[in-house]
Design a protein around this motif. Sequence first.
Motif, PDB file in Angstrom:
ATOM      1  N   GLY A 209       0.789  -1.150  -0.011  1.00 51.10           N
ATOM      2  CA  GLY A 209      -0.031   0.095   0.213  1.00 51.10           C
ATOM      3  C   GLY A 209       0.884   1.140   0.011  1.00 51.10           C
ATOM      4  N   GLY A 210       1.896   1.155   0.681  1.00 50.03           N
ATOM      5  CA  GLY A 210       2.830   2.441   0.740  1.00 50.03           C
ATOM      6  C   GLY A 210       3.669   2.438  -0.567  1.00 50.03           C
ATOM      7  N   ALA A 211       4.081   1.473  -1.168  1.00 47.11           N
ATOM      8  CA  ALA A 211       4.625   1.587  -2.339  1.00 47.11           C
ATOM      9  C   ALA A 211       3.498   2.280  -3.723  1.00 47.11           C
ATOM     10  N   VAL A 212       2.419   1.618  -3.521  1.00 47.55           N
ATOM     11  CA  VAL A 212       1.369   2.225  -4.427  1.00 47.55           C
ATOM     12  C   VAL A 212       1.137   3.739  -4.155  1.00 47.55           C
ATOM     13  N   LYS A 213       0.765   4.135  -2.877  1.00 48.57           N
ATOM     14  CA  LYS A 213       0.758   5.659  -2.673  1.00 48.57           C
ATOM     15  C   LYS A 213       1.921   6.480  -3.147  1.00 48.57           C
ATOM     16  N   GLY A 214       3.165   6.013  -2.752  1.00 48.93           N
ATOM     17  CA  GLY A 214       4.443   6.569  -3.268  1.00 48.93           C
ATOM     18  C   GLY A 214       4.353   6.744  -4.813  1.00 48.93           C
ATOM     19  N   PHE A 215       4.034   5.817  -5.515  1.00 48.65           N
ATOM     20  CA  PHE A 215       3.921   5.809  -7.083  1.00 48.65           C
ATOM     21  C   PHE A 215       2.945   6.638  -7.296  1.00 48.65           C
ATOM     22  N   LYS A 216       1.851   6.585  -6.702  1.00 49.88           N
ATOM     23  CA  LYS A 216       0.613   7.717  -7.196  1.00 49.88           C
ATOM     24  C   LYS A 216       1.233   9.128  -7.110  1.00 49.88           C
ATOM     25  N   GLU A 217       1.867   9.402  -6.070  1.00 49.66           N
ATOM     26  CA  GLU A 217       2.311  10.688  -5.548  1.00 49.66           C
ATOM     27  C   GLU A 217       3.482  11.154  -6.585  1.00 49.66           C
ATOM     28  N   GLY A 218       4.273  10.113  -7.045  1.00 49.50           N
ATOM     29  CA  GLY A 218       5.426  10.488  -8.024  1.00 49.50           C
ATOM     30  C   GLY A 218       4.705  10.829  -9.421  1.00 49.50           C
ATOM     31  N   MET A 219       3.694   9.946  -9.655  1.00 49.82           N
ATOM     32  CA  MET A 219       3.186  10.248 -11.233  1.00 49.82           C
ATOM     33  C   MET A 219       2.522  11.776 -10.996  1.00 49.82           C
ATOM     34  N   LYS A 220       1.854  12.090  -9.760  1.00 49.97           N
ATOM     35  CA  LYS A 220       1.015  13.414  -9.705  1.00 49.97           C
ATOM     36  C   LYS A 220       2.360  14.539  -9.635  1.00 49.97           C
ATOM     37  N   GLU A 221       3.499  14.309  -9.018  1.00 52.04           N
ATOM     38  CA  GLU A 221       4.460  15.499  -9.150  1.00 52.04           C
ATOM     39  C   GLU A 221       5.058  15.651 -10.473  1.00 52.04           C
ATOM     40  N   GLY A 222       4.991  14.284 -11.128  1.00 51.35           N
ATOM     41  CA  GLY A 222       5.660  14.394 -12.768  1.00 51.35           C
ATOM     42  C   GLY A 222       4.911  15.034 -13.718  1.00 51.35           C
ATOM     43  N   SER A 223       3.360  14.816 -13.384  1.00 51.76           N
ATOM     44  CA  SER A 223       2.642  15.597 -14.195  1.00 51.76           C
ATOM     45  C   SER A 223       2.493  16.996 -13.938  1.00 51.76           C
ATOM     46  N   ASP A 224       2.749  17.316 -12.855  1.00 56.94           N
ATOM     47  CA  ASP A 224       2.543  18.661 -12.307  1.00 56.94           C
ATOM     48  C   ASP A 224       3.944  19.425 -12.948  1.00 56.94           C
ATOM     49  N   SER A 225       4.825  18.836 -12.982  1.00 57.54           N
ATOM     50  CA  SER A 225       6.287  19.677 -13.374  1.00 57.54           C
ATOM     51  C   SER A 225       6.316  19.344 -14.766  1.00 57.54           C
ATOM     52  N   ALA A 226       5.693  18.499 -15.492  1.00 57.94           N
ATOM     53  CA  ALA A 226       5.564  18.666 -17.086  1.00 57.94           C
ATOM     54  C   ALA A 226       4.483  19.606 -17.467  1.00 57.94           C
ATOM     55  N   ALA A 227       3.635  19.935 -16.786  1.00 56.79           N
ATOM     56  CA  ALA A 227       2.441  20.997 -17.234  1.00 56.79           C
ATOM     57  C   ALA A 227       2.995  22.329 -17.145  1.00 56.79           C
ATOM     58  N   THR A 228       3.846  22.713 -16.184  1.00 54.21           N
ATOM     59  CA  THR A 228       4.343  24.006 -15.828  1.00 54.21           C
ATOM     60  C   THR A 228       5.603  24.059 -16.849  1.00 54.21           C
ATOM     61  N   PRO A 229       5.631  24.958 -17.614  1.00 54.60           N
ATOM     62  CA  PRO A 229       7.096  25.188 -18.448  1.00 54.60           C
ATOM     63  C   PRO A 229       8.034  25.918 -17.461  1.00 54.60           C
ATOM     64  N   PRO A 230       9.427  25.339 -17.805  1.00 51.93           N
ATOM     65  CA  PRO A 230      10.391  25.696 -16.850  1.00 51.93           C
ATOM     66  C   PRO A 230      10.670  27.398 -17.105  1.00 51.93           C
TER      67      PRO A 230
END
Length: 55
Positions: free
Chosen positions: A33-54
């Motif tokens: 469960g912790g691994a799945v939660k961490g994976f979801k958070e990582g995917m969320k952070e990855g999509s957030d950083s990809a949506a905002t231009p550097p």
Amino acid sequence: MGSFSIWHWLIVLVIVVLIFGTKKLKNMGQDLGGAVKGFKEGMKEGSDSAATPPS
């Protein structure tokens, strides 16, 4: 070779509980469960950083 019935799965479950014990199964479930939660958070952070231009 037909499909497995509910009785087959219950026997498998009993054997797994006898081999590993309930405490170890609980710990494995928490780790998974912790691994799945961490994976979801990582995917969320990855999509957030990809949506905002550097800047």
